[in-house]
Design an enzyme around this catalytic site. Structure first.
Site, PDB file in Angstrom:
ATOM      1  N   GLU A   1      -3.433   0.703  -9.111  1.00  0.00           N
ATOM      2  CA  GLU A   1      -2.280   1.585  -9.330  1.00  0.00           C
ATOM      3  C   GLU A   1      -1.119   0.672  -9.868  1.00  0.00           C
ATOM      4  OE1 GLU A   1      -2.943   5.129  -6.291  1.00  0.00           O
ATOM      5  OE2 GLU A   1      -2.066   3.422  -5.357  1.00  0.00           O
TER       6      GLU A   1
ATOM      7  N   HIS B   1      -1.085  -2.426  -7.214  1.00  0.00           N
ATOM      8  CA  HIS B   1      -1.859  -2.205  -6.086  1.00  0.00           C
ATOM      9  C   HIS B   1      -3.363  -2.246  -6.216  1.00  0.00           C
ATOM     10  CE1 HIS B   1      -2.983   1.027  -2.615  1.00  0.00           C
ATOM     11  NE2 HIS B   1      -2.768  -0.358  -2.235  1.00  0.00           N
TER      12      HIS B   1
ATOM     13  N   ASN C   1      -3.630   6.408  -1.552  1.00  0.00           N
ATOM     14  CA  ASN C   1      -3.354   6.348   0.229  1.00  0.00           C
ATOM     15  C   ASN C   1      -2.550   7.697   0.492  1.00  0.00           C
ATOM     16  OD1 ASN C   1      -4.581   4.008   0.590  1.00  0.00           O
ATOM     17  ND2 ASN C   1      -2.827   2.484   0.362  1.00  0.00           N
TER      18      ASN C   1
ATOM     19  N   SER D   1       0.758  -1.234   0.063  1.00  0.00           N
ATOM     20  CA  SER D   1       0.097   0.125   0.066  1.00  0.00           C
ATOM     21  C   SER D   1       0.946   1.414  -0.006  1.00  0.00           C
ATOM     22  CB  SER D   1      -0.739   0.176   1.067  1.00  0.00           C
ATOM     23  OG  SER D   1      -1.610  -0.988   1.308  1.00  0.00           O
TER      24      SER D   1
HETATM   25  N1  LIG Z   1      -6.464  -4.170   3.247  1.00  0.00           N
HETATM   26  C1  LIG Z   1      -6.404  -3.534   2.606  1.00  0.00           C
HETATM   27  O1  LIG Z   1      -7.461  -2.617   2.346  1.00  0.00           O
HETATM   28  C2  LIG Z   1      -5.370  -3.314   1.348  1.00  0.00           C
HETATM   29  C3  LIG Z   1      -5.595  -2.717   0.101  1.00  0.00           C
HETATM   30  C4  LIG Z   1      -4.578  -2.629  -0.784  1.00  0.00           C
HETATM   31  C5  LIG Z   1      -3.160  -3.337  -0.601  1.00  0.00           C
HETATM   32  N2  LIG Z   1      -3.251  -4.009   0.562  1.00  0.00           N
HETATM   33  C6  LIG Z   1      -1.879  -4.590   0.977  1.00  0.00           C
HETATM   34  O2  LIG Z   1      -2.105  -5.960   0.846  1.00  0.00           O
HETATM   35  C7  LIG Z   1      -1.021  -6.600   1.538  1.00  0.00           C
HETATM   36  C8  LIG Z   1      -1.964  -7.790   2.401  1.00  0.00           C
HETATM   37  O3  LIG Z   1      -2.766  -7.105   3.236  1.00  0.00           O
HETATM   38  P1  LIG Z   1      -4.103  -7.696   3.722  1.00  0.00           P
HETATM   39  O4  LIG Z   1      -5.019  -6.706   4.049  1.00  0.00           O
HETATM   40  O5  LIG Z   1      -4.359  -8.765   2.865  1.00  0.00           O
HETATM   41  O6  LIG Z   1      -3.417  -8.497   5.195  1.00  0.00           O
HETATM   42  P2  LIG Z   1      -3.997  -9.407   5.934  1.00  0.00           P
HETATM   43  O7  LIG Z   1      -3.620  -9.134   7.412  1.00  0.00           O
HETATM   44  O8  LIG Z   1      -5.514  -9.895   5.887  1.00  0.00           O
HETATM   45  O9  LIG Z   1      -3.094 -10.842   5.597  1.00  0.00           O
HETATM   46  C9  LIG Z   1      -1.668 -10.807   5.712  1.00  0.00           C
HETATM   47  C10 LIG Z   1      -1.212 -12.166   5.158  1.00  0.00           C
HETATM   48  O10 LIG Z   1       0.113 -11.922   5.238  1.00  0.00           O
HETATM   49  C11 LIG Z   1       0.549 -13.224   5.970  1.00  0.00           C
HETATM   50  N3  LIG Z   1       1.626 -12.961   6.771  1.00  0.00           N
HETATM   51  C12 LIG Z   1       1.862 -12.624   8.004  1.00  0.00           C
HETATM   52  N4  LIG Z   1       3.235 -12.449   8.181  1.00  0.00           N
HETATM   53  C13 LIG Z   1       3.723 -13.234   7.228  1.00  0.00           C
HETATM   54  C14 LIG Z   1       5.182 -13.350   7.204  1.00  0.00           C
HETATM   55  N5  LIG Z   1       5.946 -13.061   8.283  1.00  0.00           N
HETATM   56  N6  LIG Z   1       5.895 -14.052   5.983  1.00  0.00           N
HETATM   57  C15 LIG Z   1       4.743 -14.310   5.139  1.00  0.00           C
HETATM   58  N7  LIG Z   1       3.539 -13.985   5.467  1.00  0.00           N
HETATM   59  C16 LIG Z   1       2.828 -13.562   6.426  1.00  0.00           C
HETATM   60  C17 LIG Z   1      -0.484 -13.708   6.615  1.00  0.00           C
HETATM   61  O11 LIG Z   1      -0.704 -15.097   6.976  1.00  0.00           O
HETATM   62  C18 LIG Z   1      -1.761 -13.239   5.602  1.00  0.00           C
HETATM   63  O12 LIG Z   1      -1.948 -14.155   4.780  1.00  0.00           O
HETATM   64  C19 LIG Z   1      -0.224  -5.637   2.517  1.00  0.00           C
HETATM   65  O13 LIG Z   1       0.862  -5.177   1.750  1.00  0.00           O
HETATM   66  C20 LIG Z   1      -1.326  -4.431   2.350  1.00  0.00           C
HETATM   67  O14 LIG Z   1      -0.511  -3.178   2.644  1.00  0.00           O
HETATM   68  C21 LIG Z   1      -3.971  -3.917   1.673  1.00  0.00           C
END
Ligand SMILES: NC(=O)c1ccc[n+]([C@@H]2O[C@H](COP(=O)([O-])OP(=O)(O)OC[C@H]3O[C@@H](n4cnc5c(N)ncnc54)[C@H](O)[C@@H]3O)[C@@H](O)[C@H]2O)c1
Length: 296
Positions: free
Chosen positions: A164, A152, A202, A131
């Site tokens: 993005e 993104h 963001n 993000s």
């Molecule tokens: N939540 C949102 O609205 C959103 C939107 C766009 C982008 N993102 C980005 O997407 C990515 C994931 O976010 P999310 O919302 O799916 O988070 P989430 O917390 O739902 O999922 C995180 C994932 O990462 C895994 N994980 C945690 N620690 C880890 C490690 N040490 N090694 C490998 N895997 C690990 C977890 O098991 C899980 O599958 C982030 O980079 C976030 O910034 C999030």
């Protein structure tokens, strides 16, 4: 689906197989989007229990689409047959593109990219769904920085049109062009953006979300009133607190920290309440409790 793109150097870059790493909110949604885009998808999760959960989640989501008559049952079955969940990173070896969507932490992402670089075929594009983090720092953890960029997606990925495409200074034009065509093939609207913290959305959104928390701390109005005001007064589909809960409070905190590290703007200093909620394990909708309660 067989996407062929000719770049400026007339190299043909093809995407047929998509690898996804991370099975959280975004990884699972990206799997659904890419399956509906016609690609063969392998999702990597650290836990073996995830496979069953993911498959069920996907079937439920497709069933809803079938009921709403926006997807044929035969198409849903065919898409599911192209889906695989694995705990073995080596199953991603022959992916044409890998989209990483794990925890928003630079060191963890850099380590993962190093691993993927050593494993995947030489022309696999490695993309991050970060993000806010500097994509260039993830790219240089590999020996193929020209093949690394940001893709993104927005939450919920199935519904949000924008993607993005983040272009670190190290990325090749052919990679960006391929990724833009790939994103377009998913029915999304790609916007090419410089590798600057928060990219477009963001960088503009999070100072506002953070200000809403400070406003709550100053007792200007209740959380519900602030949410309703932004919906009724600004046409937001949901208010800032519902949105923070949807994004995830841990992810939101990481985003603000990265924005602040880069911009030093006072508007990005994370509100204390956000830190407290994360410390308490109240991470938003995904943990059934954040600013709001979501029941058992
Ligand atoms: N939540 C949102 O609205 C959103 C939107 C766009 C982008 N993102 C980005 O997407 C990515 C994931 O976010 P999310 O919302 O799916 O988070 P989430 O917390 O739902 O999922 C995180 C994932 O990462 C895994 N994980 C945690 N620690 C880890 C490690 N040490 N090694 C490998 N895997 C690990 C977890 O098991 C899980 O599958 C982030 O980079 C976030 O910034 C999030």
């Amino acid at each position: 689906m067989n996407l062929s793109v000719r770049d400026a150097n007339l190299d043909l870059m093809q995407i047929e197989k998509v690898g996804i790493v991370g099975s959280g909110i975004m990884g699972s949604a990206i799997a659904e989007v890419t399956l509906l885009g016609g690609y063969k998808v392998t999702l990597h999760s650290r836990q073996s229990t995830t496979a069953h959960v993911m498959m069920q989640q996907l079937k439920d989501s497709f069933s809803k689409m079938v009921k709403r008559e926006i997807l044929l049952q035969s198409k849903a079955n065919e898409a599911i047959s192209r889906f695989e969940v694995t705990t073995e990173m080596r199953d991603l070896i022959d992916s044409d593109i890998v989209i990483e969507s794990i925890i928003e932490d630079l060191e963890t992402k850099r380590e993962l990219f190093q691993r993927l670089d050593g494993l995947c075929k030489v022309d696999t594009i490695l993309a991050t769904n970060t993000s806010t983090l500097p994509v260039v720092e993830i790219a240089v953890a590999t020996k193929r920085p020209e093949l690394v960029c940001g893709i993104h997606f927005f939450n919920p990925a199935a519904r949000m049109k924008l993607v993005e495409v983040v272009t670190p200074i190290t990325v090749a034009t052919s990679t960006v062009d391929t990724v833009i065509s790939f994103v377009t093939s998913l029915g999304k609207e790609p916007v090419k953006v410089k590798d600057e913290a928060g990219f477009i959305v963001n960088a503009l959104l999070f100072p506002l979300l953070n200000s809403a928390i400070y406003m709550l701390e100053r007792h200007v109005a209740s959380m519900e009133e602030i949410d309703r005001s932004m919906q009724l007064g600004c046409g937001f589909p949901m208010g800032p607190f519902r949105l923070l809960d949807l994004i995830g409070l841990d992810t939101s905190l990481k985003i603000l920290e990265t924005l602040h590290f880069e911009s030093r703007s006072p508007s990005t200093v994370p509100a204390p309440t956000l830190r407290r909620l994360v410390a308490a394990g109240r991470l938003g909708k995904k943990s059934r409790c954040g600013f709001y309660d979501y029941g058992p």
